[in-house]
Scaffold this motif. Sequence first.
Motif, short mmCIF file in Angstrom:
data_model
loop_
_atom_site.label_atom_id
_atom_site.label_comp_id
_atom_site.label_asym_id
_atom_site.label_seq_id
_atom_site.Cartn_x
_atom_site.Cartn_y
_atom_site.Cartn_z
N GLU A 123 0.82 -1.22 0.00
CA GLU A 123 0.00 0.00 0.00
C GLU A 123 0.85 1.26 0.00
O GLU A 123 0.36 2.35 -0.30
CB GLU A 123 -0.93 0.01 1.21
CG GLU A 123 -1.97 -1.09 1.21
CD GLU A 123 -3.01 -0.87 0.13
OE1 GLU A 123 -3.31 0.29 -0.18
OE2 GLU A 123 -3.50 -1.87 -0.42
N ARG A 134 0.94 6.08 3.68
CA ARG A 134 -0.50 6.32 3.76
C ARG A 134 -0.91 6.60 5.20
O ARG A 134 -0.10 6.48 6.13
CB ARG A 134 -1.26 5.08 3.29
CG ARG A 134 -1.05 3.87 4.22
CD ARG A 134 -1.28 2.56 3.52
NE ARG A 134 -1.11 1.41 4.42
CZ ARG A 134 0.06 0.85 4.69
NH1 ARG A 134 1.18 1.33 4.19
NH2 ARG A 134 0.12 -0.20 5.50
N GLU A 138 -4.19 5.17 7.62
CA GLU A 138 -5.28 4.20 7.67
C GLU A 138 -6.24 4.56 8.80
O GLU A 138 -5.79 4.90 9.91
CB GLU A 138 -4.76 2.79 7.90
CG GLU A 138 -3.97 2.23 6.73
CD GLU A 138 -3.47 0.81 6.97
OE1 GLU A 138 -3.01 0.19 5.99
OE2 GLU A 138 -3.55 0.34 8.12
N GLU A 162 -9.54 2.77 10.61
CA GLU A 162 -10.34 1.55 10.69
C GLU A 162 -11.29 1.64 11.87
O GLU A 162 -10.86 1.94 12.99
CB GLU A 162 -9.42 0.34 10.84
CG GLU A 162 -10.14 -0.99 10.89
CD GLU A 162 -9.19 -2.15 10.99
OE1 GLU A 162 -9.61 -3.29 10.71
OE2 GLU A 162 -8.00 -1.94 11.37
N PHE A 211 -13.07 0.59 6.63
CA PHE A 211 -11.61 0.73 6.53
C PHE A 211 -11.32 1.73 5.43
O PHE A 211 -11.78 1.56 4.30
CB PHE A 211 -10.97 -0.63 6.21
CG PHE A 211 -9.46 -0.60 6.18
CD1 PHE A 211 -8.73 -0.92 7.31
CD2 PHE A 211 -8.78 -0.23 5.03
CE1 PHE A 211 -7.35 -0.89 7.29
CE2 PHE A 211 -7.40 -0.20 5.00
CZ PHE A 211 -6.68 -0.53 6.13
N THR A 218 -8.30 4.21 3.52
CA THR A 218 -6.91 4.56 3.28
C THR A 218 -6.86 5.97 2.71
O THR A 218 -7.59 6.28 1.76
CB THR A 218 -6.24 3.58 2.30
OG1 THR A 218 -6.29 2.27 2.84
CG2 THR A 218 -4.79 3.96 2.07
#
Length: 356
Positions: free
Chosen positions: A281, A284, A286, A288, A296, A298
């Motif tokens: 990935e 980034r 994240e 969640e 979820f 990104t």
Amino acid sequence: MSERQRTPYRVVQWATGGVGRAAIEGVLARPELELAGCWVHSAEKAGRDVGELVGRDPIGVTATDDKDAILALEADCVLYAPLLPDPADVEALLRSGKNVVTPVGWFYPMPGEDRMTRAAEEAGVTLHGTGIDPGGITELVPLVLSSMTARVTHVRVEEFSDIRTYDAPDVVRHIMLFGGTPEAAMSGPMIGLLTGGFTQSIRMLLDGLGFPAEAEVRTDQAVAVATRPLDTPIGVIEPGQVAAQRFAWEAVVGDEVVARLAVNWLMGEEHLDPPWEFGPEGERYEVEITGDPSTFTTIRGFQPPTPEDGWVRNPGIVATANHLVSSVPYVCEARPGHLSYLDLPLIAGRAHPRFC
């Protein structure tokens, strides 16, 4: 601009590091804002036109290192963005009748810490902490997303960034202690410097989502070392020296972790022990949320594509500054006090000036 505010909000920029310079650009691009003044730390910047400090033509505003001059200045809001905060300066700015927006703390009022709340309320102004991490993605984004999830049991927000893009080598080397020994980094100042803001973020999440107030917040820290010499913006990192760090904060209710905020800062992905990496990935953020339904997300775009691009213009720094600038009209119109995202309306950016 509200009906009550028919002239631009007069804004002062406090400090002209990366965030400060980007904030000045943001203020100058907004017709409802006017740059009224600028405080600088170094004597070599004092007396210079602020336009020159941000690489453009003169704009008719002169930078000063005189704090009393800033306190006496007629202005609506101060964008307070030094490397390290001084509570005495923030209190003085509030008591001078100026709203304060800052990325270096005061994201959420904490029990027993009412000094700034009292100063703001007595002066009839507002203090608001905002930014990106903490101050935005760590609490604002999950709170917004959580409205579409019921019965939330866990929230995780995690940053994965290449620290080589951060154009502040002295900070990275001497404060973050990259390139030092693991023992020095583990006992260094960073966990303390970060914990205040991230604790406020996780408490805002807990309160906003209705978790018990007695939740315990725990901190965690880990490092990875170089396995061969690494050529980095802070110089060569030798084998056995710190080349990656992870800081995390977890909220625990009973024996259950209900929230986790973490940052992962790496000097690239190669030749690390343990062998940390960003994974497929890449860099980034994240977010969640576990609940009904779980989600979820990104987030990309706040990390530059290469370290060299970050030295020229780091999107994360610019995003932090934009969040400050976008907050100004809302904060100036808000009730007095120390206000968080839970107290303010939704803050939005503005269309490009060519559409206005």
